[in-house]
Design an enzyme around this catalytic site. Structure first.
Site, PDB file in Angstrom:
ATOM      1  N   ASP A   1       0.849  -1.193   0.000  1.00 51.72           N
ATOM      2  CA  ASP A   1       0.000   0.000   0.000  1.00 51.72           C
ATOM      3  C   ASP A   1       0.890   1.251   0.000  1.00 51.72           C
ATOM      4  O   ASP A   1       2.106   1.171   0.178  1.00 51.72           O
ATOM      5  CB  ASP A   1      -0.895  -0.027   1.242  1.00 51.72           C
ATOM      6  CG  ASP A   1      -2.099   0.897   1.145  1.00 51.72           C
ATOM      7  OD1 ASP A   1      -2.267   1.554   0.100  1.00 51.72           O
ATOM      8  OD2 ASP A   1      -2.880   0.965   2.112  1.00 51.72           O
TER       9      ASP A   1
ATOM     10  N   GLU B   1       2.586   4.792  -4.250  1.00 52.29           N
ATOM     11  CA  GLU B   1       2.620   5.698  -5.410  1.00 52.29           C
ATOM     12  C   GLU B   1       3.997   6.367  -5.598  1.00 52.29           C
ATOM     13  O   GLU B   1       4.338   6.635  -6.753  1.00 52.29           O
ATOM     14  CB  GLU B   1       1.526   6.768  -5.270  1.00 52.29           C
ATOM     15  CG  GLU B   1       0.106   6.241  -5.334  1.00 52.29           C
ATOM     16  CD  GLU B   1      -0.290   5.456  -4.089  1.00 52.29           C
ATOM     17  OE1 GLU B   1      -1.089   4.513  -4.223  1.00 52.29           O
ATOM     18  OE2 GLU B   1       0.208   5.771  -2.994  1.00 52.29           O
TER      19      GLU B   1
ATOM     20  N   ASP C   1      -8.637   3.838  -2.330  1.00 50.10           N
ATOM     21  CA  ASP C   1      -9.536   4.231  -1.246  1.00 50.10           C
ATOM     22  C   ASP C   1     -10.821   4.843  -1.783  1.00 50.10           C
ATOM     23  O   ASP C   1     -10.961   6.070  -1.869  1.00 50.10           O
ATOM     24  CB  ASP C   1      -8.829   5.221  -0.318  1.00 50.10           C
ATOM     25  CG  ASP C   1      -7.615   4.608   0.350  1.00 50.10           C
ATOM     26  OD1 ASP C   1      -7.496   3.371   0.350  1.00 50.10           O
ATOM     27  OD2 ASP C   1      -6.784   5.366   0.882  1.00 50.10           O
TER      28      ASP C   1
END
Length: 797
Positions: free
Chosen positions: A398, A401, A481
């Site tokens: 997670d 990015e 999300d």
């Protein structure tokens, strides 16, 4: 036509290729001498070429993060013809204008597939632009994770992996960037893959209806043109270039339950017990960041989880696999071994001065591993031993990015690593802005390589939020999300379909929504759709109310149980679709345009899809809805619940009370299922049920292996062909083993012939045990032994 952007005063700063003087060839590469910049065209295959232009007169020659197999076509020719240079293969022709460097690609019939506009490649000090003509009926697909409808025409889209949970209809960019653009018009389909991990901007008609463009924010533009002529071949060729998904473990196709966060240990155990006591199948439980010691990755909070090894073993005995989150941020702590090692070995991203860059994530101040270095990836993989040794079954990557929490006064802004931080890339150092979109890909690569090294007998399961082209080689993806909004339930469909057409078959979202509180009705509808998405995972935030299936009342719990059990009955079908996706690169969750490209009714059909080749679903995605419009494509289709028959190229009004997901089966389909179970592998699948639908012919080949190991690579797998031929006198059904390398638990088959209006006058065949006609449901049932040889069953009328 209005003023083109390169014709305005503002674009006078653009340079362009100008005249092309000559060419030379070397193997499958053709080098062109330009007035400005350098151009190389590689002939990859008869339907694929690679075009590279550098405005600084020196090719970067940096190995691709995405492309793992680049063939070299030998059967091509290059010639000078009139005022142009012409490259020809057995399928396409590329014309390069000597006067202006414009590229025009056509098929051998002269149909133009791709045509530059303006002055060929144009550039400034920041970017290189390529402009191409488009017709009024060109449709666009792909590009990874993007908001909006299935057809991406009419907007700009930015490739820049970004942590942003407010997915409003025009929000861009998001978590995943796959710069594969698929174009479809009345003539054919083609693809453009811009292989660059920097910022790329695709303008698909926002600026003009006459052309589309892509801007690469670097000094080099490097793209592949792929000729179809159909979408399937474009996606398949992209899979050939970037690799296809490995066959995942069967348990990863079951239901997965997650939340931020399940802790302490008693909460996790009670969750597992509730699934079993309530007879709701489940294979996976996730542990979010609160299982760690102070959010230090690869550690356990010993107060919350005093004996993780025993807990994980106990859960395994109940049929549960546990997946733990691993974020990239390494907490700055001189007492933390992982941080100290990374500093000592020089494995973190650094400023140009050599100092380690520190950002902010949940642990506080953190360093970011430089995953572009092989040494870092090897180290990262080794760190996972701390989790694997305790019994962790999978990894959840997670915030990759990567996220970076930047404080602005009293507010926290989610950003990323600064552009001028340096990444090494094994001797090809460049600023982070050039490699940004590769960060998650290389993180997952390190995770995957560690998994294979330290758990060599198990297939890995890795889930990632961020991605670049080629991620399918290492991980499944979810779309980040989302919110408990009906709009996000609707958005999941075109989003998943475009991600699938971007080469990533294993995709899903947070069922029920991550942020906010789903209503019972919304949760039930989302779970129905989730049963027919490749990744079937519910997830919610710490600020949300409980989002487990039984927390919404009995009616919703019953609906969830119904569809989760249906998912498990369909495991053989699902597993087979994953196998085919790994072989072909094609998606599992398919837009109808993939199968029916000539049907204009499906070019932007966003709210129904095919699951595999044989099943079509039409989820309900609005509240208080008990009927919905469904488009029936070409052919004959059957209502899964009622058996009702529908002829194609028609719209119908489908009944959809809260407990019904409209599902349709294609004529001639053979659907394999197994009896219900609480988790994959709970009990021997000793009966294979085959639902056989009307149609003159039907063919289905079933793949089987042990579902967990790599033994299939050594030939330990089965391929079994099921064939049906029918006319108005008889139905002949054949079972033919094609390859017998794996011993299954199967003892018998249960054949269910649907829409049989009368009991057959005669039944013949080898191995038949029992036959029975269900007059009410018009299903003729035959049970027969699996003799592991060819079997023929004939129903005569």
């Amino acid at each position: 036509m209005g003023t083109l952007p390169w014709e305005t005063k503002q674009t006078n700063t653009y340079k362009n290729t100008g005249e092309i003087y000559d060419f030379t060839t070397e193997d499958n590469s053709i080098f062109f001498s330009c007035n400005e910049g350098i151009l190389r065209i590689k002939v990859i295959s008869s339907n694929c070429i690679r075009i590279t232009f550098n405005c600084e007169n020196k090719f970067l020659n940096i190995p691709s993060f995405a492309v793992v197999k680049e063939p070299a076509e030998k059967n091509f020719s290059v010639r000078e013809e009139g005022g142009d240079f012409v490259i020809s293969t057995s399928e396409i022709q590329v014309v390069i204008g000597k006067k202006d460097g414009l590229l025009t690609i056509s098929d051998l019939k002269g149909n133009i597939l791709s045509e530059d506009m303006g002055y060929g490649f144009c550039w400034t000090k920041d970017l290189i632009k390529c402009n191409k003509k488009m017709s009024s009926n060109t449709h666009f697909y792909g590009l990874g994770e993007k908001t909006g409808f299935l057809d991406k025409r009419g907007r700009k889209y930015v490739m820049w992996n970004t942590d942003d949970h407010v997915h409003t209809p025009t929000k861009d960019p998001l978590y995943q960037s796959v710069p594969l653009l698929i174009a479809l018009d009345e003539k054919c389909a083609s693809g453009i893959f811009v292989d660059s991990t920097c910022k790329i901007v695709f303008d698909l008609g926002e600026e003009s209806r006459e052309y589309f463009s892509f801007d690469v924010w670097d000094h080099e533009i490097d793209y592949y043109f792929i000729y179809g002529p159909d979408i399937k071949r474009v996606v398949g060729a992209f899979g050939m270039l970037t690799g296809t998904m490995e066959l995942p473990p069967a348990w990863s196709m079951g239901y997965q339950q997650s939340r931020w966060s399940y802790f302490p240990e008693d909460v996790v155990r009670n969750l597992a017990n509730s699934f079993r006591e309530k007879d709701i199948p489940c294979d996976v439980i996730y542990l979010d960041i609160d299982f760690m010691d102070g959010y230090r990755v690869f550690t356990w909070d010993n107060n919350r989880f005093p004996n993780p090894e025993k807990m994980l073993q106990d859960l395994k005995d109940k049929g549960f696999k546990v997946i733990t989150i691993v974020d990239p941020g390494i907490k700055k702590d001189p007492e933390y071994e992982v941080y100290v090692e990374g500093i000592q070995k020089g494995l973190f991203c650094k400023w140009a001065t050599g100092e380690v860059y520190h950002g902010t994530l949940t642990p506080g101040e953190v360093a970011f591993p430089d995953f572009s270095k092989e040494e870092t990836r090897l180290w990262w993989g080794e760190k996972h031993r701390a989790l694997f040794s305790k019994g962790v079954a999978g990894i959840w990557n997670d915030k990759n990015e990567p996220s970076n929490f930047i404080k602005k006064g009293e507010d926290i802004k989610i950003d990323t690593i600064p552009n001028d931080v340096i990444m090494d890339n094994d001797g090809h150092p460049r600023t982070f802005t050039r490699y940004h979109n590769s960060y998650a890909l290389n993180m997952c690569r390190g995770t995957s390589e560690g998994f294979k090294k330290y758990k060599p007998d198990e297939r890995p399961f890795i889930l990632t939020r961020s991605a670049y082209a080629g991620i399918q080689r290492y991980a499944a993806v979810w779309t980040g999300d989302n919110n408990s909004w009906w709009e996000h339930l609707a958005y999941a469909m075109p989003s998943h379909m475009n991600i699938g057409m971007s080469g990533i078959p294993f995709v899903g979202c947070d069922m029920g929504g991550f942020i906010g509180n789903a209503s019972p009705e919304m949760y039930a509808r989302w779970m129905q759709m989730g049963a027919f998405t490749p990744l079937f995972r519910a997830h919610s935030s710490f600020s949300s109310k409980p989002h487990e299936p039984w927390t919404f009342g009995k009616e919703t719990e019953d609906i969830c149980r119904k569809y989760i059990k249906l998912r498990y009955r369909l495991l053989p079908y699902n597993y087979n679709e994953f196998y085919k996706a790994g072989k072909t690169g094609l998606p599992i969750m398919r837009p109808l345009v993939l199968e029916y490209p000539d049907d204009e009714n499906v070019h932007n059909l966003c709210d129904q899809y095919l699951y595999g080749e044989n099943i079509m679903v039409a989820p309900v995605y609005r509240p208080s809805t008990i009927k919905r419009c469904v488009y029936i494509p070409e052919g004959t289709w059957y209502n899964y619940w009622t058996g009702e028959r529908y002829e194609g190229k028609n719209y119908i009004l489908a009944d959809a009370p809260l407990d019904v997901l409209p599902i349709y089966i294609k004529e001639g389909s053979i659907i394999p299922t197994i009896p219900e179970m609480n988790y994959t592998g709970e009990k021997p699948a000793d009966v294979l049920i085959l639902d056989i639908y009307p149609g003159e012919q039907g063919l289905y080949t079933l793949y089987e292996d042990d579902g967990s190991s790599y033994k299939y690579r050594e030939g330990e797998y089965n391929l079994t062909s099921f064939e049906k031929d029918a006319d108005n006198k008889a139905i002949i059904f054949k079972i033919r083993p094609v390859l017998k390398g794996y011993k299954t638990d199967r003892i018998k088959y249960h054949l269910r012939f649907h829409n049989i209006c009368a009991c057959p006058s005669d039944i013949s065949g080898n191995g038949i045990l029992v036959q029975q006609y269900d007059e009410r449901n018009k299903i003729f049932n035959i049970f027969l032994n699996d003799i592991r040889e060819e079997q023929v069953c004939t129903l005569t009328y």
